[in-house]
Design an enzyme around this catalytic site. Structure first.
Site, PDB file in Angstrom:
ATOM      1  N   SER A 127      36.977 -48.520  45.277  1.00 56.53           N
ATOM      2  CA  SER A 127      36.899 -48.968  46.672  1.00 56.53           C
ATOM      3  C   SER A 127      37.087 -50.466  46.765  1.00 56.53           C
ATOM      4  CB  SER A 127      35.530 -48.586  47.256  1.00 56.53           C
ATOM      5  OG  SER A 127      35.313 -49.210  48.506  1.00 56.53           O
ATOM      6  N   TYR A 152      26.610 -48.527  47.506  1.00 56.55           N
ATOM      7  CA  TYR A 152      27.888 -47.800  47.422  1.00 56.55           C
ATOM      8  C   TYR A 152      28.881 -48.591  46.578  1.00 56.55           C
ATOM      9  CZ  TYR A 152      32.512 -46.142  48.767  1.00 56.55           C
ATOM     10  OH  TYR A 152      33.808 -45.686  48.727  1.00 56.55           O
TER      11      TYR A 152
END
Length: 339
Positions: A127, A152
């Protein structure tokens, strides 16, 4: 070729599974259909694969070691595309255990599957969030990513480190793809394109964070899938040494002797949040009522991908214009929700 796609009911995984089937590959898709957002959307995505004789779906949680061992005994995979994960920056503040389970334990199980089956290539979703507090734009794979601002992001950084260890120890070719704000038809309901479209069409106010002072490298789903397919066909190879005169690359986290790489996959053309909202207003034929808010915890003001490495490797060239991409997304939303 027999290919495993994890997260096959998710946004990117579903589109990728469709593309792989159309290329003539046998695809086994797995997903746990959790309720992070409505499972019905995930089931409807899977229904798009119902006419594909080369596709098989199995409901499995990747953190379930016994189930993953059963999958390994039933199927022999040539390649793995790992898109399953607990997604969402803000939800990781509310429910960190879900990220530990899926993104760390689950990824460990995927690595073990790749090791046991000696797969030709493991491609997994990282990501843009890994760049965290990095202030240098555009984000490059050569930059350090040691200061994530959400759990995350930390789990995605951990995935890259875990993958490198397996590439080094077991010679497993791995490619981590750092996705930049993917949008388009069949997108995730927790992301801004969906949330803004839903609110505007429902005549509800939208929340505009950081007072609208945001830039996002919005990347259309078709461009993303093309990049994933292109990179998947080119597994990294083991090298004896990093042979370069470029001092930045010698110190780079992206350089390794192992068959390992990380790649940015974005549009390399960040869009102002207010321009993005304007595009949705134009496609919707409605003006948005805006509620201006401060920056959310775990968020960053700018994402901007340097995709030079991916371009040099594959010829990757994203082509979707933001207005056309948003128009397609709003049209799909109207059709899907019968508005």
């Amino acid at each position: 070729m027999k290919i495993l796609v994890t997260g096959a009911a998710g946004f990117i995984g579903n589109e990728l599974a469709i593309a792989l089937c159309k290329k003539g590959h046998k695809v086994v898709g797995i997903d746990n259909l959790n309720n992070y957002y409505t499972p019905q959307l995930k089931k409807d995505r899977l229904a798009r694969l119902s006419s594909q004789p080369l596709f098989e779906f199995i409901e499995i949680s990747i953190e379930n070691r016994a189930a993953m061992e059963g999958l390994e005994q039933e199927h022999k995979f040539d390649r793995i595309y790992h898109l399953a994960a607990q997604a969402g920056v803000r939800y990781s503040i509310e429910n960190p255990a879900a990220y530990i389970d899926s993104n760390l334990v689950g990824f460990g199980n995927i690595l073990e599957l790749a090791r046991k089956q000696s797969v030709q290539h493991l491609i997994y979703a990282s990501s843009s969030s890994v760049y965290g507090e990095n202030k240098v734009q555009p984000f490059s794979e050569h930059h350090a990513v040691d200061h994530p601002v959400s759990l995350y992001a930390a789990t995605k950084k951990a995935n890259e480190v875990m993958a490198h260890s397996y590439s080094h120890l077991y010679n497993i070719p791995t490619t981590g793809l750092r996705f930049f704000t993917v949008y388009g038809p069949w997108g995730r309901p927790d992301m801004a394109p969906f949330l803004f479209t839903k609110a505007i069409l429902s005549d509800e106010p939208i929340k505009v964070f950081n007072q609208g002072n945001m830039l996002r490298d919005f990347t259309y789903i078709d461009d993303i899938v093309n990049g994933v397919l292109q990179s998947g066909d080119l597994p990294p190879i083991e090298t004896k040494q990093v042979d370069t005169d470029n001092q930045e690359q010698k110190r780079s986290p992206a350089s390794s002797n192992a068959p390992y790489r990380v790649l940015n996959i974005g549009n390399s053309n960040p869009v102002k949040l207010m321009d993005f909202i304007e595009a949705i207003e134009e496609a919707s034929g409605k003006q948005a009522a805006k509620k201006y808010m401060d920056m959310q915890p775990g968020d960053v003001p700018v994402t901007y991908a340097n995709t030079t490495l991916l371009q040099e490797l594959t010829g990757y060239n994203p082509s979707m214009d933001i207005k056309k991409g948003i128009s397609n997304t709003v049209d799909w939303y109207r059709k899907y929700y019968q508005i």
